[in-house]
Design a protein around this motif. Structure first.
Motif, PDB file in Angstrom:
ATOM      1  N   MET A 176       0.863  -1.185   0.000  1.00  0.00           N
ATOM      2  CA  MET A 176       0.000   0.000   0.000  1.00  0.00           C
ATOM      3  C   MET A 176       0.893   1.226   0.000  1.00  0.00           C
ATOM      4  N   ALA A 177       0.320   2.371  -0.299  1.00  0.00           N
ATOM      5  CA  ALA A 177       1.085   3.615  -0.362  1.00  0.00           C
ATOM      6  C   ALA A 177       0.242   4.755   0.178  1.00  0.00           C
ATOM      7  N   GLY A 178       0.922   5.733   0.767  1.00  0.00           N
ATOM      8  CA  GLY A 178       0.216   6.888   1.325  1.00  0.00           C
ATOM      9  C   GLY A 178       0.827   7.312   2.636  1.00  0.00           C
ATOM     10  N   ASN A 179       0.457   8.501   3.063  1.00  0.00           N
ATOM     11  CA  ASN A 179       0.990   9.030   4.320  1.00  0.00           C
ATOM     12  C   ASN A 179      -0.063   9.102   5.414  1.00  0.00           C
ATOM     13  N   ASP A 180      -1.268   8.577   5.136  1.00  0.00           N
ATOM     14  CA  ASP A 180      -2.312   8.551   6.154  1.00  0.00           C
ATOM     15  C   ASP A 180      -3.123   7.271   5.974  1.00  0.00           C
ATOM     16  N   PRO A 181      -3.871   6.866   7.004  1.00  0.00           N
ATOM     17  CA  PRO A 181      -4.585   5.591   6.954  1.00  0.00           C
ATOM     18  C   PRO A 181      -5.551   5.459   5.789  1.00  0.00           C
ATOM     19  N   GLU A 182      -6.290   6.516   5.475  1.00  0.00           N
ATOM     20  CA  GLU A 182      -7.286   6.419   4.417  1.00  0.00           C
ATOM     21  C   GLU A 182      -6.632   6.191   3.063  1.00  0.00           C
ATOM     22  N   ALA A 183      -5.530   6.905   2.805  1.00  0.00           N
ATOM     23  CA  ALA A 183      -4.823   6.717   1.538  1.00  0.00           C
ATOM     24  C   ALA A 183      -4.290   5.300   1.435  1.00  0.00           C
ATOM     25  N   MET A 184      -3.816   4.762   2.547  1.00  0.00           N
ATOM     26  CA  MET A 184      -3.275   3.406   2.532  1.00  0.00           C
ATOM     27  C   MET A 184      -4.368   2.380   2.267  1.00  0.00           C
ATOM     28  N   LYS A 185      -5.528   2.581   2.844  1.00  0.00           N
ATOM     29  CA  LYS A 185      -6.627   1.654   2.595  1.00  0.00           C
ATOM     30  C   LYS A 185      -7.016   1.669   1.115  1.00  0.00           C
ATOM     31  N   LEU A 225     -12.702  -2.122   2.535  1.00  0.00           N
ATOM     32  CA  LEU A 225     -11.937  -1.623   3.682  1.00  0.00           C
ATOM     33  C   LEU A 225     -12.087  -0.126   3.867  1.00  0.00           C
ATOM     34  N   VAL A 226     -12.457   0.589   2.809  1.00  0.00           N
ATOM     35  CA  VAL A 226     -12.614   2.042   2.905  1.00  0.00           C
ATOM     36  C   VAL A 226     -13.944   2.390   3.551  1.00  0.00           C
ATOM     37  N   SER A 227     -15.040   1.836   2.998  1.00  0.00           N
ATOM     38  CA  SER A 227     -16.374   2.129   3.542  1.00  0.00           C
ATOM     39  C   SER A 227     -16.794   1.144   4.614  1.00  0.00           C
ATOM     40  N   GLU A 228     -16.060   0.034   4.756  1.00  0.00           N
ATOM     41  CA  GLU A 228     -16.355  -1.041   5.704  1.00  0.00           C
ATOM     42  C   GLU A 228     -17.691  -1.722   5.412  1.00  0.00           C
ATOM     43  N   ALA A 229     -18.108  -1.674   4.146  1.00  0.00           N
ATOM     44  CA  ALA A 229     -19.372  -2.298   3.755  1.00  0.00           C
ATOM     45  C   ALA A 229     -19.154  -3.759   3.373  1.00  0.00           C
ATOM     46  N   LEU A 230     -20.129  -4.620   3.745  1.00  0.00           N
ATOM     47  CA  LEU A 230     -20.100  -6.042   3.438  1.00  0.00           C
ATOM     48  C   LEU A 230     -21.151  -6.357   2.378  1.00  0.00           C
ATOM     49  N   ASN A 231     -20.801  -7.223   1.447  1.00  0.00           N
ATOM     50  CA  ASN A 231     -21.765  -7.650   0.426  1.00  0.00           C
ATOM     51  C   ASN A 231     -21.440  -9.101   0.060  1.00  0.00           C
TER      52      ASN A 231
END
Length: 741
Positions: free
Chosen positions: A515-524, A608-614
């Motif tokens: 993963m890449a990014g400097n914050d949790p949301e970007a990494m997700k 993993l971003v919205s935490e939605a299950l389907n």
């Protein structure tokens, strides 16, 4: 003989009279003020400076040969701001005449200096106003001549002491941008006799511009010289400073030690070292070698007695860190052997007590400008959650890799500057609510590349192994993960991690991702990779799939549903699957779970971003009476029952597709009872219905049932009386009437 004796007596009398007369006549006949200009001329010739003696020069001859100089000054070097280099209000120097003449012994009285002022300056280019004085070679030449035998040596030198009072020293360093002012300087010594101890006391008021600080510093000791060895016994230094740039606005420090300086060996030692600073008390000893080298080295032991770090920080004006437990950081102690020079420090062995934890091992740092850290440390046990900020609903991390993704933000610039090569062992660790043991980590960081490999730990009856890497060389940090869990009891882990255990069983999992990014949301959003998971002999809590099936069956066919008091859990013997991750979306196409009663297969996604299950799964009942509700569901064996999983990670929703279940139930039931294909089912059902119901009503019932059976025909679901019927209810009613079930 008698005449000789008289001669000696008269000679002694004459000498005494002559000396006495000289003591009286010389000051009367010789005025030292007449030699001011000559003295100034000599100084001008030797130094290029102007010597001004404003007061009178007073001289004494017997019993003390001395001079008393009033106000005098020495001009400053050209190009510097201060008007004078040095000035004094009074200087008195006296030598006892009789020992000097008769014994060649220099016995001086206390040298008195009052109101001495010295102005030192260094310009922006590094030139100082004392450079020209240091270059003069006359003093050295005089010493050389004395040592070569041109002047008779003195039998002994005794200095009655030194008394300096009211002195001032100013140092304007333009190169460093620093102004130092020392005022009210005092220095007093006892009699200075070679080989004899000399008591010494000194004090001064200090004033600094940067950092802004001022106050009093005092010193007290007893000096002795033994050949090349100089000793300062019972040295005591006290500093009491205040100023806006000092931590807490003040500094109160005390230093005590025994100092020994060996000029021949070029070493110095501090024994019985004691330093107190606010609530901090340091004891130990230190030896410095290579004093004639560009980088002297020091070695010794230090011991910092137990102290309250929170109180110390408050005393020096620093805000203690906000921690979940306000009682931590109140008991700290340090013991270490140290070795240091101008560019490095090594503590080995090192022992640190932090509240209930103890750290031991080796720690070293080199290149203080860009620190390089080396360590091999062991911590017996620590509850890290006590030292972290209070939790505010933030998600907790279950593994070191998860911790990398859940960080508040990666400080890329700081990561690039890291230079680390170390090993860390923890006997017991509690972090994010999790309890781990035997944790081992090897950490390396250089030029923006950080690797924690290998990582290992024991947790909840199982083990963790992993490799975590961070590449901070670009604008966005890149993280790589390769982690494995084996034999972990997932229930207690989830209980500690999230406060509830929605899943039980022995877990195994594997994850390899980037993963890449400097914050949790970007990494997700940039998480990509693959992995697998499996659970054995456990249960899914919050849902009872067998009970859901019984309730759906009752709704379709009538009869009693599941027991409302039945536990909301689904037992399984195995559960698992594999997955792929693309930009934070986890896809699983081979979900499978087994229990004595049920078989579940499915596929779906978890965002993993919205935490939605389907998820969509099919559940089939095993042809057995064993297991959770097996007897009541035995007649459903072989039917694939559709189950939906939606909602979010924290609030999953489970539901059966009742209408689809009704269709499957009706089709399977009809096929089982009639033992024929779909064409035969239709013909047999039509015949039975017509015989049983007859007429238009029979035709409508056939349409309702056959529509649900998926075998065509019928009257678009209408019953014989022309009214619309609920499809599931119509099929169920038809089945019940036909087959008594």
């Amino acid at each position: 003989m008698k005449k000789l004796f008289k001669f000696l007596i008269w000679t002694l009398v004459v000498v005494v009279v002559l000396v006495g007369a000289a003591a009286v006549a010389v000051p009367m006949l010789v005025d030292p003020n007449d030699y001011r200009d000559q003295l100034a001329a000599v100084v001008k010739e030797q130094t290029g400076r102007v010597l001004q003696i404003e007061g009178d020069l007073n001289m004494t001859v017997f019993p003390w040969l001395g001079v008393d100089v009033g106000p005098a000054s020495l001009s400053n070097a050209d190009g510097f701001k201060a008007a004078v280099f040095a000035s004094s209000e009074r200087i008195q120097v006296r030598v006892k005449l009789e020992p000097l003449l008769l014994e060649q012994r220099l016995e001086m009285d206390t040298v008195t200096v009052k109101g001495l002022k010295v102005n030192l300056e260094r310009d922006a280019d590094g030139a100082s106003n004392w450079d020209d004085l240091a270059k003069t070679g006359n003093a050295t030449e005089s010493v050389d001549k004395a040592e070569s035998g041109d002047a008779p040596p003195l039998a002994a030198i005794v200095l009655g002491g030194l008394d300096v009072s009211g002195a001032q020293l100013a140092f304007a360093d333009r190169q460093a941008g620093q102004d130092i002012k020392l005022s009210n300087v005092s220095l007093k010594t006892g009699v200075l006799t070679p080989g004899q101890p000399v008591p010494l006391e000194a004090g001064l008021d200090v004033s600094l511009a940067a950092p802004a600080a001022s106050g009093r510093v005092t010193l007290k000791t007893t000096l002795s010289v033994d050949g090349d060895v100089v000793r300062a016994k019972d040295l005591e230094i006290a500093a009491d400073l205040s100023g806006r740039d000092l931590p807490g606005g003040k500094l109160n420090a005390r230093l005590g030690t025994q100092v020994e300086l060996d000029n021949a060996a070029r070493t110095a030692s501090l024994k019985g070292l004691s330093l107190s600073l606010a609530d901090l008390q340091l004891n130990g000893g230190l030896t410095v070698t290579g004093l004639d080298q560009p980088a002297p080295a020091a070695a010794g032991k230090i011991s910092i007695a137990r102290f309250d770090l929170r109180k110390l920080l408050a005393d020096i004006g620093q805000q203690p860190p906000v921690t979940a437990d306000a009682k931590v950081l109140t008991a700290v102690a340090v013991n270490a052997d140290l070795a240091a020079n101008s560019s490095s420090l090594k503590l080995s062995p090192l022992s640190v007590t932090l509240d209930d934890s103890k750290l031991t091992g080796v720690f070293a740092v080199s290149n203080f400008a860009r620190p390089a850290l080396r360590f091999d440390l062991t911590v017996d046990q620590i509850d890290a959650d006590r030292y972290l900020p209070p939790q505010s609903g933030a998600k907790k991390a279950a593994t070191p890799g998860a911790a990398a993704t859940s960080a508040a933000g990666l400080p890329v610039e700081q990561l690039r500057a890291l230079n680390i090569d170390g090993k860390l062992k923890l006997g017991k660790l509690r972090i994010s609510g999790l309890s781990l043991s035997d944790l081992k980590a090897a950490v390396k960081a250089k030029a923006g590349v950080i690797k924690a490999t290998p990582l290992s730990a024991k947790l909840y009856g199982g083990s963790y192994a992993g490799n975590v890497g961070i590449d901070a060389r670009g604008k966005a940090a890149k993280v790589s993960l390769n982690e494995t869990l084996k034999g972990v009891q997932i229930g207690p882990l989830l209980k500690d991690l999230q406060g509830e255990d929605r899943l039980e069983g022995t877990a195994a999992a594997r994850l390899k991702a980037t993963m890449a990014g400097n914050d949790p949301e970007a990494m997700k959003r940039t998480l990509n990779g693959s992995g697998s998971f499996s659970f054995a002999n456990g249960a899914l809590k919050g849902v009872n799939i067998a009970a859901m099936i019984r309730d759906a069956k009752a709704k379709i066919l009538g009869g009693g549903g599941a027991d409302p008091a039945a536990p909301q859990r689904t037992d399984f013997s195995t559960l698992g699957g594999s997955f792929r991750i693309k930009n934070g979306l986890v896809s699983n196409n081979d979900f499978a779970a087994k229990s004595p009663l049920l078989r579940i297969k499915g596929k779906g996604t978890a965002n993993l971003v919205s935490e939605a299950l389907n998820y969509r799964t099919t559940t089939s009942v095993v042809a057995t009476a064993k297991g959770q509700g097996g007897k009541e569901l035995a007649d459903l064996a072989g039917i694939d029952i559709p189950l939906k999983i939606t909602g979010t990670f924290s609030e999953p929703q489970y539901g059966l597709d009742v209408e689809a279940f009704a269709k499957l139930l009706a089709t399977q039931k009809a096929k089982d009872l009639l033992g024929k294909g779909t064409g035969g089912v239709k013909k047999a059902v039509e015949g039975k219905l017509k015989d049983a119901v007859g007429g238009a009503a029979g035709k409508g019932a056939v349409g309702a049932l056959t529509k649900q059976l998926g075998i065509g025909g019928g009257d678009e679901g209408k019953s014989g009386d022309g009214g619309k019927a609920d499809p599931a209810a119509a099929a169920g009613k038809a089945l019940k009437n036909l087959f008594g079930n």
